[in-house]
Design a protein around this motif. Sequence first.
Motif, PDB file in Angstrom:
ATOM      1  N   VAL A  96      27.631  28.464  47.919  1.00 49.71           N
ATOM      2  CA  VAL A  96      28.559  29.439  48.516  1.00 49.71           C
ATOM      3  C   VAL A  96      28.850  30.561  47.509  1.00 49.71           C
ATOM      4  CG1 VAL A  96      30.944  29.747  49.321  1.00 49.71           C
ATOM      5  CG2 VAL A  96      29.559  27.851  50.205  1.00 49.71           C
ATOM      6  N   ASP A 155      28.701  20.460  54.357  1.00 49.07           N
ATOM      7  CA  ASP A 155      28.639  19.214  53.605  1.00 49.07           C
ATOM      8  C   ASP A 155      28.633  18.060  54.614  1.00 49.07           C
ATOM      9  OD1 ASP A 155      29.204  17.064  51.900  1.00 49.07           O
ATOM     10  OD2 ASP A 155      30.752  18.145  50.781  1.00 49.07           O
ATOM     11  N   VAL A 159      27.367  22.441  47.403  1.00 53.90           N
ATOM     12  CA  VAL A 159      27.828  23.351  48.454  1.00 53.90           C
ATOM     13  C   VAL A 159      28.624  24.488  47.816  1.00 53.90           C
ATOM     14  CG1 VAL A 159      29.454  23.580  50.398  1.00 53.90           C
ATOM     15  CG2 VAL A 159      27.794  21.711  50.391  1.00 53.90           C
ATOM     16  N   ARG A 191      32.037  27.690  54.139  1.00 56.60           N
ATOM     17  CA  ARG A 191      31.662  26.283  54.013  1.00 56.60           C
ATOM     18  C   ARG A 191      32.432  25.470  55.038  1.00 56.60           C
ATOM     19  NH1 ARG A 191      33.107  24.114  48.258  1.00 56.60           N
ATOM     20  NH2 ARG A 191      32.579  22.109  49.163  1.00 56.60           N
TER      21      ARG A 191
END
Length: 213
Positions: free
Chosen positions: A30, A99, A26, A42
């Motif tokens: 990003v 996530d 993640v 995120r």
Amino acid sequence: SIIRTMARGAFIVLEGLDRAGKSTQVSMIVEALKERNVPVERRVFPDRSTAIGGIINDYLAKKIELAPEAVHLLFSANRWECKDGILETLEKGTTLIVDRYAASGAAYSAATTGRPLSWCTSPDQGLPAPDLVLYLDVTPDTQQQRSNWGEERFERAETQRKVAENFRKLSESGNWAFVEAGLDKLEVHQKLLQKVLDLLEGCKDKPIGKLYE
Ligand code: FDM
Ligand code: MG
């Protein structure tokens, strides 16, 4: 009705078992999108920063005991309390890289409560649906080699095996892509980023879907 003057952001979720590398990936996605000047934020579920998230955290850390069905509803409530925030982010044109989300909710609870997947998906019905679920496919060997394995609740081989089976069933509906998680992390990143970039243009004009509807 409101005239949409700006493209919305994409709603992208990373899923997988514990120690699949989701958080690392993640972060890498990003960063890569920021470098390309794509507005991006995120999120992580469970969101342990809320009151509900605090209870979930204590449960996962084995500080408190709760009925697994009650925990299941808390995980779902934790998504519902973030629903408006998610929609606002997407509608202002910011892409979300998340996530874990609803698939984790159903896959883990079906394994831990023994209840059918349909029972486990129902509290999440109507939540914003991801445009893409990227599944990091990790083997038990790789999981166990990675740091802090076995500390939190659910980090047991038998539970993880059942959860993996549930993820496979859930992947039959919705837009999922599987990526082997045991590869070098840059290699995994490149595969994931390609799928993200392929998606970005395509979903700008599509309305945000609703889960399980
Ligand atoms: N988990 C996570 C669930 O059981 N249900 C959910 O809805 C979500 C979002 O919580 F074992 C489980 C999955 C994992 C634990 O997640 C905490 P992280 O990503 O390992 O911190
Ligand atoms: Mg974990």
